[in-house]
Design an enzyme around this catalytic site. Structure first.
Site, PDB file in Angstrom:
ATOM      1  N   ALA A  69      40.183  56.029  20.620  1.00  0.00           N
ATOM      2  CA  ALA A  69      41.382  56.658  21.168  1.00  0.00           C
ATOM      3  C   ALA A  69      41.188  56.781  22.675  1.00  0.00           C
ATOM      4  O   ALA A  69      40.056  56.791  23.171  1.00  0.00           O
ATOM      5  CB  ALA A  69      41.582  58.033  20.541  1.00  0.00           C
ATOM      6  N   GLY A 113      38.118  55.852  17.144  1.00  0.00           N
ATOM      7  CA  GLY A 113      39.393  55.538  16.493  1.00  0.00           C
ATOM      8  C   GLY A 113      39.546  54.053  16.192  1.00  0.00           C
ATOM      9  O   GLY A 113      40.283  53.673  15.274  1.00  0.00           O
ATOM     10  N   GLU A 116      37.833  53.633  12.957  1.00  0.00           N
ATOM     11  CA  GLU A 116      38.667  54.277  11.930  1.00  0.00           C
ATOM     12  C   GLU A 116      39.893  53.430  11.597  1.00  0.00           C
ATOM     13  O   GLU A 116      40.294  53.311  10.441  1.00  0.00           O
ATOM     14  CB  GLU A 116      39.083  55.672  12.419  1.00  0.00           C
ATOM     15  CG  GLU A 116      37.895  56.633  12.478  1.00  0.00           C
ATOM     16  CD  GLU A 116      38.205  57.928  13.198  1.00  0.00           C
ATOM     17  OE1 GLU A 116      38.779  57.882  14.305  1.00  0.00           O
ATOM     18  OE2 GLU A 116      37.893  59.004  12.657  1.00  0.00           O
ATOM     19  N   GLU A 136      32.065  59.804  18.771  1.00  0.00           N
ATOM     20  CA  GLU A 136      32.809  60.984  19.246  1.00  0.00           C
ATOM     21  C   GLU A 136      31.900  62.157  19.584  1.00  0.00           C
ATOM     22  O   GLU A 136      32.199  62.965  20.454  1.00  0.00           O
ATOM     23  CB  GLU A 136      33.834  61.424  18.179  1.00  0.00           C
ATOM     24  CG  GLU A 136      35.018  60.488  17.995  1.00  0.00           C
ATOM     25  CD  GLU A 136      34.788  59.400  16.970  1.00  0.00           C
ATOM     26  OE1 GLU A 136      33.624  59.088  16.636  1.00  0.00           O
ATOM     27  OE2 GLU A 136      35.790  58.846  16.477  1.00  0.00           O
TER      28      GLU A 136
HETATM   29  N1  DAK Z   1      39.439  55.432  26.347  1.00  0.00           N
HETATM   30  C1  DAK Z   1      39.886  55.155  27.628  1.00  0.00           C
HETATM   31  N2  DAK Z   1      39.396  54.173  28.365  1.00  0.00           N
HETATM   32  C2  DAK Z   1      38.377  53.442  27.877  1.00  0.00           C
HETATM   33  C3  DAK Z   1      37.842  53.687  26.584  1.00  0.00           C
HETATM   34  C4  DAK Z   1      38.416  54.738  25.808  1.00  0.00           C
HETATM   35  N3  DAK Z   1      38.021  55.002  24.556  1.00  0.00           N
HETATM   36  N4  DAK Z   1      36.842  52.806  26.376  1.00  0.00           N
HETATM   37  C5  DAK Z   1      36.764  52.045  27.491  1.00  0.00           C
HETATM   38  N5  DAK Z   1      37.693  52.431  28.394  1.00  0.00           N
HETATM   39  C6  DAK Z   1      37.927  51.882  29.698  1.00  0.00           C
HETATM   40  C7  DAK Z   1      36.829  52.300  30.679  1.00  0.00           C
HETATM   41  O1  DAK Z   1      37.092  53.575  31.200  1.00  0.00           O
HETATM   42  C8  DAK Z   1      36.944  51.199  31.715  1.00  0.00           C
HETATM   43  O2  DAK Z   1      38.039  51.501  32.554  1.00  0.00           O
HETATM   44  P1  DAK Z   1      37.925  51.281  34.190  1.00  0.00           P
HETATM   45  O3  DAK Z   1      36.750  52.098  34.616  1.00  0.00           O
HETATM   46  O4  DAK Z   1      37.699  49.800  34.339  1.00  0.00           O
HETATM   47  O5  DAK Z   1      39.257  51.730  34.690  1.00  0.00           O
HETATM   48  C9  DAK Z   1      37.311  49.973  30.911  1.00  0.00           C
HETATM   49  O6  DAK Z   1      37.842  50.464  29.681  1.00  0.00           O
HETATM   50  C10 DAK Z   1      36.111  49.110  30.596  1.00  0.00           C
HETATM   51  O7  DAK Z   1      35.117  49.936  30.026  1.00  0.00           O
HETATM   52  P2  DAK Z   1      33.573  49.949  30.529  1.00  0.00           P
HETATM   53  O8  DAK Z   1      33.504  49.633  31.987  1.00  0.00           O
HETATM   54  O9  DAK Z   1      32.980  51.215  30.064  1.00  0.00           O
HETATM   55  O10 DAK Z   1      33.007  48.698  29.715  1.00  0.00           O
HETATM   56  P3  DAK Z   1      31.518  48.481  29.196  1.00  0.00           P
HETATM   57  O11 DAK Z   1      31.490  47.088  28.661  1.00  0.00           O
HETATM   58  O12 DAK Z   1      30.515  48.869  30.215  1.00  0.00           O
HETATM   59  O13 DAK Z   1      31.342  49.497  27.964  1.00  0.00           O
HETATM   60  C11 DAK Z   1      32.052  50.586  25.897  1.00  0.00           C
HETATM   61  C12 DAK Z   1      32.115  49.327  26.808  1.00  0.00           C
HETATM   62  C13 DAK Z   1      33.027  50.391  24.756  1.00  0.00           C
HETATM   63  C14 DAK Z   1      30.618  50.737  25.355  1.00  0.00           C
HETATM   64  C15 DAK Z   1      32.397  51.840  26.766  1.00  0.00           C
HETATM   65  O14 DAK Z   1      33.632  51.574  27.446  1.00  0.00           O
HETATM   66  C16 DAK Z   1      32.563  53.083  25.937  1.00  0.00           C
HETATM   67  O15 DAK Z   1      31.557  53.721  25.561  1.00  0.00           O
HETATM   68  N6  DAK Z   1      33.821  53.482  25.682  1.00  0.00           N
HETATM   69  C17 DAK Z   1      34.112  54.750  24.986  1.00  0.00           C
HETATM   70  C18 DAK Z   1      33.846  54.624  23.519  1.00  0.00           C
HETATM   71  C19 DAK Z   1      34.143  55.942  22.793  1.00  0.00           C
HETATM   72  O16 DAK Z   1      33.524  56.975  23.094  1.00  0.00           O
HETATM   73  N7  DAK Z   1      35.073  55.901  21.830  1.00  0.00           N
HETATM   74  C20 DAK Z   1      35.445  57.078  21.075  1.00  0.00           C
HETATM   75  C21 DAK Z   1      36.610  57.765  21.753  1.00  0.00           C
HETATM   76  S1  DAK Z   1      37.119  59.241  20.879  1.00  0.00           S
HETATM   77  C22 DAK Z   1      42.830  61.220  15.863  1.00  0.00           C
HETATM   78  C23 DAK Z   1      42.846  59.846  15.920  1.00  0.00           C
HETATM   79  C24 DAK Z   1      41.802  59.183  16.593  1.00  0.00           C
HETATM   80  C25 DAK Z   1      40.818  59.893  17.249  1.00  0.00           C
HETATM   81  C26 DAK Z   1      40.817  61.281  17.185  1.00  0.00           C
HETATM   82  C27 DAK Z   1      41.843  61.966  16.496  1.00  0.00           C
HETATM   83  N8  DAK Z   1      43.872  61.920  15.139  1.00  0.00           N
HETATM   84  C28 DAK Z   1      44.837  61.150  14.345  1.00  0.00           C
HETATM   85  C29 DAK Z   1      43.924  63.327  15.098  1.00  0.00           C
HETATM   86  C30 DAK Z   1      39.795  59.134  17.948  1.00  0.00           C
HETATM   87  C31 DAK Z   1      38.946  59.589  18.891  1.00  0.00           C
HETATM   88  C32 DAK Z   1      38.120  58.628  19.634  1.00  0.00           C
HETATM   89  O17 DAK Z   1      38.164  57.435  19.398  1.00  0.00           O
END
Ligand code: DAK
Length: 262
Positions: A69, A113, A116, A136
């Site tokens: 997300a 997400g 998921e 998360e």
């Molecule tokens: N959200 C926003 N932007 C993201 C992102 C994310 N999840 N993942 C990557 N980006 C963006 C980065 O900020 C970056 O943007 P700029 O800096 O270029 O503007 C761009 O994508 C490229 O990312 P990286 O530079 O970080 O790329 P790398 O190859 O170095 O790393 C990575 C890739 C996937 C390992 C890293 O980006 C990363 O760790 N991303 C976050 C992964 C994460 O923590 N995901 C979980 C998020 S929490 C719900 C439904 C769903 C959810 C909750 C509730 N309900 C129905 C109630 C879900 C929650 C989640 O998913």
């Protein structure tokens, strides 16, 4: 329909074709925000209602199926907005009610997400560069779209706890070994493999496909006795279809069946 955050295309030349939905926010690695989830939901509903579509494939890019997300959109939210507003539940539930089969074709990151979303599909075909995870916990939250429920059912409690509590990712080989994905292929083969699986489904009788999907899903939502009873009733019901008569007659006559999806 025109969408801002996804691409759609139809494949195949039979009576039933495959709808392909490609998540498309490349700069954010397909991070799932409200606008993207609205587009995805609308496209899924449209394909589900389209009598010419027999199966749907959901995919992303070679680098990311979806990195979760959108963290930037979530960061400032308050309890009033999440709990009080039932945060984004609306457009995350669509996949659960789609009756036609949905295959996830996953390459690259499927995190949070994104993992998921893939698990909400009926099965996952992965490229060998796929990485699955529920990170998360590193953000001070927990999975919110079914990760704590579907992941243990798919991979067992030990691996699910390991992934949810430590945020470690699982590669495609491990994911296949423990049952999260059904097949692993080279990245360049991913769409061919997913489209071939979808075409195989489209060639079969739609009523029996719909009932088979509904019945397998029952295995996860009720008791074994209730699930078996449900399966038995659907099995009986299929004897009212043209395609059951045709399928069995074709087998006995040693010819290919001609299904009419009724
Ligand atoms: N959200 C926003 N932007 C993201 C992102 C994310 N999840 N993942 C990557 N980006 C963006 C980065 O900020 C970056 O943007 P700029 O800096 O270029 O503007 C761009 O994508 C490229 O990312 P990286 O530079 O970080 O790329 P790398 O190859 O170095 O790393 C990575 C890739 C996937 C390992 C890293 O980006 C990363 O760790 N991303 C976050 C992964 C994460 O923590 N995901 C979980 C998020 S929490 C719900 C439904 C769903 C959810 C909750 C509730 N309900 C129905 C109630 C879900 C929650 C989640 O998913």
């Amino acid at each position: 329909m025109n969408y801002d955050n996804i691409l759609t295309a139809e494949h195949g030349d039979g009576t039933l074709r495959t709808g392909v939905i490609t998540l498309h926010r490349p700069k954010q690695l397909n991070a799932l925000d409200d606008a993207l989830m609205d587009d995805l939901g609308a496209a899924l509903r449209a394909y589900d209602a389209d009598e010419g579509i027999g199966c749907v494939v959901v995919t992303g890019s070679e680098k990311a199926f979806a990195a979760g997300a959108d963290i930037a959109a979530m960061a400032p939210l308050t309890l009033k907005e999440t709990y009080g507003g039932d945060f984004i539940t609306r457009n995350w539930e669509t996949l659960r009610v789609i009756r036609k089969p949905v295959i996830a074709a996953v390459a690259g990151f499927a995190l949070g997400g994104g993992c998921e979303l893939a698990m909400m599909c009926d099965f996952i075909i992965a490229a060998d560069n796929a990485k699955f995870g529920q990170p998360e916990i590193k953000l001070g939250i927990i999975p919110g779209a079914g990760g704590t429920q579907r992941l243990p059912r798919a991979v067992g409690k030990a691996k699910a706890m390991d992934m949810v509590l430590t945020a470690r990712t699982m590669d495609a080989v491990e994911a296949e070994r423990c049952g999260l994905v059904s097949r692993v292929v080279a990245p360049g083969q991913l769409m061919n493999e997913a489209l071939a699986a979808a075409a195989a489904i489209c060639a079969l009788s739609l009523p029996s496909i719909l009932m088979a999907k509904e019945s397998v899903n029952r295995a996860f939502e009720g008791s074994l006795a209730e699930g078996i009873r449900f399966e038995r009733r659907l099995f009986h019901t299929l004897f009212a279809t043209h395609d059951q008569k045709e399928g069995m007659a074709a087998f006995l006559a040693k010819r290919k069946p001609v299904f009419e999806h009724r």
